[in-house]
Write an enzyme that holds these catalytic residues in place. Sequence first.
Site, mmCIF file in Angstrom:
data_model
loop_
_atom_site.group_PDB
_atom_site.id
_atom_site.type_symbol
_atom_site.label_atom_id
_atom_site.label_comp_id
_atom_site.label_asym_id
_atom_site.label_seq_id
_atom_site.Cartn_x
_atom_site.Cartn_y
_atom_site.Cartn_z
ATOM 1 N N ASP A 32 18.911 -20.136 27.665
ATOM 2 C CA ASP A 32 20.223 -19.476 27.681
ATOM 3 C C ASP A 32 20.959 -19.824 26.390
ATOM 4 O OD1 ASP A 32 23.009 -18.645 28.546
ATOM 5 O OD2 ASP A 32 21.958 -18.361 30.448
ATOM 6 N N ALA A 119 22.874 -1.510 39.851
ATOM 7 C CA ALA A 119 23.309 -0.278 40.524
ATOM 8 C C ALA A 119 24.229 0.545 39.625
ATOM 9 C CB ALA A 119 24.038 -0.641 41.814
ATOM 10 N N CYS A 120 24.739 -0.078 38.561
ATOM 11 C CA CYS A 120 25.616 0.653 37.629
ATOM 12 C C CYS A 120 24.864 1.762 36.885
ATOM 13 C CB CYS A 120 26.241 -0.295 36.621
ATOM 14 S SG CYS A 120 27.531 -1.303 37.338
ATOM 15 N N TYR A 149 27.454 -0.179 30.053
ATOM 16 C CA TYR A 149 26.627 -1.219 30.690
ATOM 17 C C TYR A 149 25.519 -0.551 31.521
ATOM 18 C CZ TYR A 149 25.564 -4.860 34.215
ATOM 19 O OH TYR A 149 24.930 -5.740 35.066
ATOM 20 N N LYS A 153 21.355 -0.488 30.974
ATOM 21 C CA LYS A 153 20.416 -0.890 32.026
ATOM 22 C C LYS A 153 19.357 0.196 32.222
ATOM 23 C CE LYS A 153 21.894 -4.927 33.479
ATOM 24 N NZ LYS A 153 21.075 -6.115 33.188
ATOM 25 N N LYS A 192 33.514 -10.922 39.336
ATOM 26 C CA LYS A 192 33.478 -9.689 40.141
ATOM 27 C C LYS A 192 34.413 -9.841 41.338
ATOM 28 C CE LYS A 192 29.218 -10.359 39.382
ATOM 29 N NZ LYS A 192 28.647 -10.978 40.541
ATOM 30 N N THR A 219 34.934 1.609 47.817
ATOM 31 C CA THR A 219 33.956 0.864 48.627
ATOM 32 C C THR A 219 32.853 0.245 47.766
ATOM 33 O OG1 THR A 219 32.758 2.934 48.994
ATOM 34 C CG2 THR A 219 34.270 2.224 50.738
HETATM 35 P P1 NAD Z 1 25.467 -14.186 34.154
HETATM 36 O O1 NAD Z 1 26.385 -13.636 33.111
HETATM 37 O O2 NAD Z 1 25.965 -15.291 35.009
HETATM 38 O O3 NAD Z 1 24.092 -14.652 33.481
HETATM 39 C C1 NAD Z 1 23.559 -14.053 32.339
HETATM 40 C C2 NAD Z 1 23.208 -15.151 31.365
HETATM 41 O O4 NAD Z 1 22.619 -14.554 30.192
HETATM 42 C C3 NAD Z 1 24.438 -15.943 30.895
HETATM 43 O O5 NAD Z 1 24.316 -17.310 31.224
HETATM 44 C C4 NAD Z 1 24.437 -15.728 29.395
HETATM 45 O O6 NAD Z 1 24.866 -16.848 28.636
HETATM 46 C C5 NAD Z 1 22.984 -15.373 29.112
HETATM 47 N N1 NAD Z 1 22.854 -14.674 27.831
HETATM 48 C C6 NAD Z 1 23.597 -13.623 27.403
HETATM 49 N N2 NAD Z 1 23.233 -13.293 26.152
HETATM 50 C C7 NAD Z 1 22.239 -14.141 25.795
HETATM 51 C C8 NAD Z 1 21.474 -14.289 24.621
HETATM 52 N N3 NAD Z 1 21.660 -13.511 23.548
HETATM 53 N N4 NAD Z 1 20.533 -15.259 24.579
HETATM 54 C C9 NAD Z 1 20.356 -16.089 25.654
HETATM 55 N N5 NAD Z 1 21.052 -15.976 26.799
HETATM 56 C C10 NAD Z 1 21.990 -15.023 26.863
HETATM 57 O O7 NAD Z 1 25.014 -12.947 35.031
HETATM 58 P P2 NAD Z 1 24.267 -12.904 36.445
HETATM 59 O O8 NAD Z 1 25.264 -12.462 37.452
HETATM 60 O O9 NAD Z 1 23.508 -14.150 36.657
HETATM 61 O O10 NAD Z 1 23.281 -11.675 36.204
HETATM 62 C C11 NAD Z 1 21.920 -11.856 35.824
HETATM 63 C C12 NAD Z 1 21.314 -10.496 35.519
HETATM 64 O O11 NAD Z 1 21.438 -9.628 36.654
HETATM 65 C C13 NAD Z 1 21.987 -9.746 34.366
HETATM 66 O O12 NAD Z 1 21.013 -9.043 33.645
HETATM 67 C C14 NAD Z 1 22.912 -8.777 35.056
HETATM 68 O O13 NAD Z 1 23.211 -7.658 34.264
HETATM 69 C C15 NAD Z 1 22.076 -8.419 36.270
HETATM 70 N N6 NAD Z 1 22.916 -7.938 37.379
HETATM 71 C C16 NAD Z 1 23.791 -8.797 37.978
HETATM 72 C C17 NAD Z 1 24.600 -8.328 39.018
HETATM 73 C C18 NAD Z 1 25.584 -9.214 39.698
HETATM 74 O O14 NAD Z 1 26.315 -8.726 40.560
HETATM 75 N N7 NAD Z 1 25.644 -10.500 39.379
HETATM 76 C C19 NAD Z 1 24.504 -6.988 39.436
HETATM 77 C C20 NAD Z 1 23.613 -6.146 38.782
HETATM 78 C C21 NAD Z 1 22.798 -6.638 37.764
HETATM 79 N N1 GDD Z 2 36.672 -7.928 39.420
HETATM 80 C C1 GDD Z 2 37.712 -7.556 40.176
HETATM 81 N N2 GDD Z 2 38.822 -8.347 40.223
HETATM 82 N N3 GDD Z 2 37.648 -6.393 40.858
HETATM 83 C C2 GDD Z 2 38.699 -6.038 41.616
HETATM 84 C C3 GDD Z 2 39.853 -6.824 41.717
HETATM 85 C C4 GDD Z 2 39.926 -8.037 40.981
HETATM 86 O O1 GDD Z 2 40.898 -8.785 41.001
HETATM 87 N N4 GDD Z 2 40.727 -6.192 42.552
HETATM 88 C C5 GDD Z 2 40.131 -5.084 42.948
HETATM 89 N N5 GDD Z 2 38.910 -4.967 42.379
HETATM 90 C C6 GDD Z 2 37.999 -3.811 42.529
HETATM 91 C C7 GDD Z 2 37.529 -3.217 41.202
HETATM 92 O O2 GDD Z 2 38.559 -2.437 40.622
HETATM 93 C C8 GDD Z 2 36.349 -2.382 41.668
HETATM 94 O O3 GDD Z 2 36.784 -1.133 42.118
HETATM 95 C C9 GDD Z 2 35.798 -3.212 42.848
HETATM 96 O O4 GDD Z 2 36.809 -4.177 43.183
HETATM 97 C C10 GDD Z 2 34.519 -3.947 42.523
HETATM 98 O O5 GDD Z 2 34.702 -4.616 41.297
HETATM 99 P P1 GDD Z 2 33.603 -5.617 40.674
HETATM 100 O O6 GDD Z 2 33.038 -6.435 41.746
HETATM 101 O O7 GDD Z 2 34.270 -6.347 39.542
HETATM 102 O O8 GDD Z 2 32.542 -4.658 39.986
HETATM 103 P P2 GDD Z 2 31.695 -3.363 40.429
HETATM 104 O O9 GDD Z 2 31.245 -3.436 41.853
HETATM 105 O O10 GDD Z 2 32.474 -2.161 40.084
HETATM 106 O O11 GDD Z 2 30.453 -3.524 39.472
HETATM 107 C C11 GDD Z 2 29.695 -4.733 39.591
HETATM 108 O O12 GDD Z 2 28.503 -4.539 40.279
HETATM 109 C C12 GDD Z 2 27.435 -4.012 39.555
HETATM 110 C C13 GDD Z 2 26.231 -3.851 40.442
HETATM 111 O O13 GDD Z 2 26.549 -3.239 41.645
HETATM 112 C C14 GDD Z 2 29.566 -5.384 38.229
HETATM 113 O O14 GDD Z 2 29.403 -6.776 38.398
HETATM 114 C C15 GDD Z 2 28.410 -4.932 37.452
HETATM 115 O O15 GDD Z 2 28.202 -5.806 36.334
HETATM 116 C C16 GDD Z 2 27.168 -4.923 38.355
HETATM 117 O O16 GDD Z 2 26.047 -4.490 37.627
#
Ligand code: NAD
Ligand code: GDD
Length: 322
Positions: A32, A119-120, A149, A153, A192, A219
């Site tokens: 990382d 899912a994005c 984003y 993906k 999130k 939702t």
């Molecule tokens: P996170 O941000 O906690 O972890 C990602 C890690 O990648 C971070 O620690 C960051 O420092 C590292 N990183 C970024 N750029 C780097 C680089 N150039 N070199 C080395 N390391 C680097 O995110 P997460 O929630 O653990 O997500 C992991 C993966 O799952 C990601 O690819 C994310 O897009 C995907 N994903 C996550 C979610 C979610 O809800 N958490 C949803 C959909 C997809």
């Molecule tokens: N983050 C956040 N913070 N969201 C909020 C808040 C707040 O205080 N209040 C309301 N929301 C609403 C956002 O506006 C959005 O409509 C919903 O909650 C969900 O927001 P997030 O959880 O931040 O993101 P997402 O579901 O739209 O997208 C996430 O999920 C993807 C996969 O399903 C992101 O984390 C993406 O990176 C991820 O890939």
Amino acid sequence: MKSALVLGAGGFIGGHLVKRLKKEGFWVRGVDLKFHEHAETHADDFVIGDLREQDFCRSIVDRGFDEVYQLAADMGGAGYIFTGEHDADIMHNSATINLNVADIAHKRNIKSTFYSSSACMYPAYNQEDPDNPNCKEESAYPAAPDSEYGWEKLFSERLFLSYNRNYGLRNRVARYHNIFGPEGTWDGGKEKAPAAICRKVARAKSGDAIEIWGDGLQTRSFLYVDECVEGTLRLIRSDCEVPVNIGSEEMVTINQLVDIVADISGKKIEKNHIPGPTGVRGRNSENTLIKEKLGWAPSQTLRSGLEKTYEWIEWQVRRNAA
Ligand code: NAD
Ligand code: GDD
């Protein structure tokens, strides 16, 4: 002894994945840009470096790894990916990492690799009705993700699938649906909704109002991190060659999410709806394909995951205040 490489091991899901692989008896190298912010790493070897650098990538992907997990990305919740302010960085940083990793995994003959999509990547036009979003895997095209984003993906899914087709890479792709749990980002702008709501409730007094972006009728479904890791391991070890959803089918409005967290906290919480980045109107995982391909799908309730997450975030809030 089997060995695994976890890219993004200093992050939320990567940290949990390393722990699970260690429990299974793997020798694990984590990589990382930074150490994990919320937990000691369980990895046998943890290398700090930038996966955008080809030479660095070459130096950490050894030929013998049994499993390579590519989780490193420039990512965040709605407050990070929907404002538009980080689009160039998100696309450049994550695409460069994926271009490097796919090519090196192929050249080092890695037996099994995994890529974490999101899912994005699903088309915005199928996610306008909050009660009936369509996130079936086959609905991905014609492509129309609502964020850069999501476009990155989709590009990287296709990149890994191309290496599978042309070079016999054995890569598996999951489309994660909003993963939550302890030891994830809970403050600072990349968090999130589940973590943000837990933080706001933890900081509130009973009777206070907390700020919610949008009208709260949008939702989502949220998947607890342990089930995300379980699905990831089952997928990389399966013969499933197509991208599959890893998510929960328990769809709630954001207002319902707030009510569950408030109930867990034992506080009376009012909602103050304010303008903010909201993303798609509705999103839910669709688990027909994962059941068919893996004979498994997530089954835990949202509430059970939120209980563990709230407890951890409340502790962070108290620790920070002290
Ligand atoms: P996170 O941000 O906690 O972890 C990602 C890690 O990648 C971070 O620690 C960051 O420092 C590292 N990183 C970024 N750029 C780097 C680089 N150039 N070199 C080395 N390391 C680097 O995110 P997460 O929630 O653990 O997500 C992991 C993966 O799952 C990601 O690819 C994310 O897009 C995907 N994903 C996550 C979610 C979610 O809800 N958490 C949803 C959909 C997809
Ligand atoms: N983050 C956040 N913070 N969201 C909020 C808040 C707040 O205080 N209040 C309301 N929301 C609403 C956002 O506006 C959005 O409509 C919903 O909650 C969900 O927001 P997030 O959880 O931040 O993101 P997402 O579901 O739209 O997208 C996430 O999920 C993807 C996969 O399903 C992101 O984390 C993406 O990176 C991820 O890939």
